[in-house]
Design a protein around this motif. Structure first.
Motif, PDB file in Angstrom:
ATOM      1  N   LYS A 156      43.065  41.927  36.773  1.00  0.00           N
ATOM      2  CA  LYS A 156      43.989  40.801  36.847  1.00  0.00           C
ATOM      3  C   LYS A 156      44.017  40.328  38.293  1.00  0.00           C
ATOM      4  O   LYS A 156      43.796  41.116  39.211  1.00  0.00           O
ATOM      5  CB  LYS A 156      45.385  41.240  36.408  1.00  0.00           C
ATOM      6  N   GLY A 203      52.815  40.781  45.792  1.00  0.00           N
ATOM      7  CA  GLY A 203      52.872  41.440  44.491  1.00  0.00           C
ATOM      8  C   GLY A 203      54.048  42.393  44.397  1.00  0.00           C
ATOM      9  O   GLY A 203      54.700  42.716  45.394  1.00  0.00           O
ATOM     10  N   ASP A 204      54.347  42.847  43.178  1.00  0.00           N
ATOM     11  CA  ASP A 204      55.445  43.800  42.976  1.00  0.00           C
ATOM     12  C   ASP A 204      55.154  45.096  43.713  1.00  0.00           C
ATOM     13  O   ASP A 204      54.057  45.639  43.609  1.00  0.00           O
ATOM     14  CB  ASP A 204      55.626  44.097  41.481  1.00  0.00           C
ATOM     15  N   ARG A 254      50.362  50.252  44.782  1.00  0.00           N
ATOM     16  CA  ARG A 254      51.773  49.850  44.689  1.00  0.00           C
ATOM     17  C   ARG A 254      52.588  51.029  45.203  1.00  0.00           C
ATOM     18  O   ARG A 254      52.204  52.179  45.004  1.00  0.00           O
ATOM     19  CB  ARG A 254      52.158  49.610  43.231  1.00  0.00           C
ATOM     20  N   LYS A 298      45.505  36.291  47.626  1.00  0.00           N
ATOM     21  CA  LYS A 298      45.413  36.897  46.303  1.00  0.00           C
ATOM     22  C   LYS A 298      44.648  38.207  46.376  1.00  0.00           C
ATOM     23  O   LYS A 298      43.958  38.482  47.355  1.00  0.00           O
ATOM     24  CB  LYS A 298      44.701  35.963  45.319  1.00  0.00           C
ATOM     25  N   TRP A 349      49.238  46.518  34.956  1.00  0.00           N
ATOM     26  CA  TRP A 349      48.408  46.489  36.169  1.00  0.00           C
ATOM     27  C   TRP A 349      49.111  47.231  37.307  1.00  0.00           C
ATOM     28  O   TRP A 349      49.718  46.625  38.183  1.00  0.00           O
ATOM     29  CB  TRP A 349      48.086  45.042  36.536  1.00  0.00           C
ATOM     30  N   ARG A 361      44.690  47.864  44.188  1.00  0.00           N
ATOM     31  CA  ARG A 361      44.523  46.440  44.483  1.00  0.00           C
ATOM     32  C   ARG A 361      43.380  46.313  45.485  1.00  0.00           C
ATOM     33  O   ARG A 361      43.303  47.110  46.424  1.00  0.00           O
ATOM     34  CB  ARG A 361      45.808  45.892  45.089  1.00  0.00           C
ATOM     35  N   SER A 401      43.843  48.407  36.033  1.00  0.00           N
ATOM     36  CA  SER A 401      44.754  48.846  34.988  1.00  0.00           C
ATOM     37  C   SER A 401      44.724  50.369  34.834  1.00  0.00           C
ATOM     38  O   SER A 401      44.325  51.083  35.743  1.00  0.00           O
ATOM     39  CB  SER A 401      44.376  48.135  33.681  1.00  0.00           C
ATOM     40  N   VAL A 407      43.658  43.423  40.790  1.00  0.00           N
ATOM     41  CA  VAL A 407      44.355  44.683  40.516  1.00  0.00           C
ATOM     42  C   VAL A 407      43.806  45.296  39.230  1.00  0.00           C
ATOM     43  O   VAL A 407      43.438  44.589  38.293  1.00  0.00           O
ATOM     44  CB  VAL A 407      45.895  44.475  40.439  1.00  0.00           C
ATOM     45  N   GLU A 444      46.429  38.640  41.185  1.00  0.00           N
ATOM     46  CA  GLU A 444      47.842  38.423  41.499  1.00  0.00           C
ATOM     47  C   GLU A 444      47.984  37.844  42.901  1.00  0.00           C
ATOM     48  O   GLU A 444      47.090  37.959  43.735  1.00  0.00           O
ATOM     49  CB  GLU A 444      48.626  39.743  41.413  1.00  0.00           C
ATOM     50  N   GLU A 445      49.136  37.236  43.142  1.00  0.00           N
ATOM     51  CA  GLU A 445      49.466  36.667  44.453  1.00  0.00           C
ATOM     52  C   GLU A 445      50.063  37.756  45.339  1.00  0.00           C
ATOM     53  O   GLU A 445      50.861  38.576  44.879  1.00  0.00           O
ATOM     54  CB  GLU A 445      50.511  35.552  44.295  1.00  0.00           C
TER      55      GLU A 445
END
Length: 164
Positions: free
Chosen positions: A17, A23-24, A79, A36, A150, A154, A41, A39, A19-20
């Motif tokens: 995926k 990210g979380d 993360r 960007k 996800w 990253r 899974s 990421v 993501e910007e």
């Protein structure tokens, strides 16, 4: 550009995926030019890109006699709320795609409750011998909690540079 330039894509779990940043549970990237990231899974996700050095303007005599340094770089992060794994493998290939030189990182494990900092990994190929025509760049990873979605490694700002 999504996965446009990436071939041989393995989409384990829920797949790759985009993501910007940040990210979380993530952090901003050290360069303001990067916005960007990809990421992974809960199962292995890998993607590869093969660069044809001739198409990029590096003629055979240059590659065979001068053998300019080839520098590969990648950036990875986890993360802060999930553990993950990351791998990088870069191969220098001949006309027939025989492996002439290879760099393979260890499997890098980022623990749960990490600082989510971006880390650069790099390798410089030199004195690799004649015959190099392609560079095959592959990276990937997964999360270690097997959470749907996800939560894996990253990656961003991947590069291959042929030094003058």
């Amino acid at each position: 550009e999504d996965l446009q330039h990436w071939g041989e894509v393995e989409n384990g779990g829920d797949g790759w995926k985009i993501e910007e940043l940040p990210g979380d549970f993530g952090k901003e990237f050290p360069s303001e030019e990067v916005h960007k990231y990809f990421v992974t899974s809960y199962e292995w996700c890998r993607k590869a890109q093969v660069i044809d050095l001739r198409v990029e303007g590096y003629w055979e005599e240059l590659m065979d006699t001068t053998q300019p340094k080839i520098v590969v770089k990648d950036w990875y992060a986890g993360r802060s709320d999930a553990g993950c794994l990351y791998e990088l493998c870069v191969k220098l290939l001949s006309e027939n795609e025989d492996v002439l030189a290879e760099f393979r990182s260890e499997t890098i494990a980022i623990p749960e409750d990490n600082d989510a900092d971006w880390t650069e990994i790099s390798h410089t190929f030199s004195d690799y011998g004649p015959g190099v025509r392609f560079v095959r760049f592959e990276h990937g990873g997964q999360d270690t909690l097997f959470w749907k979605g996800w939560y894996g490694v990253r990656v961003t700002n991947s590069s291959v540079t042929v030094e003058p």
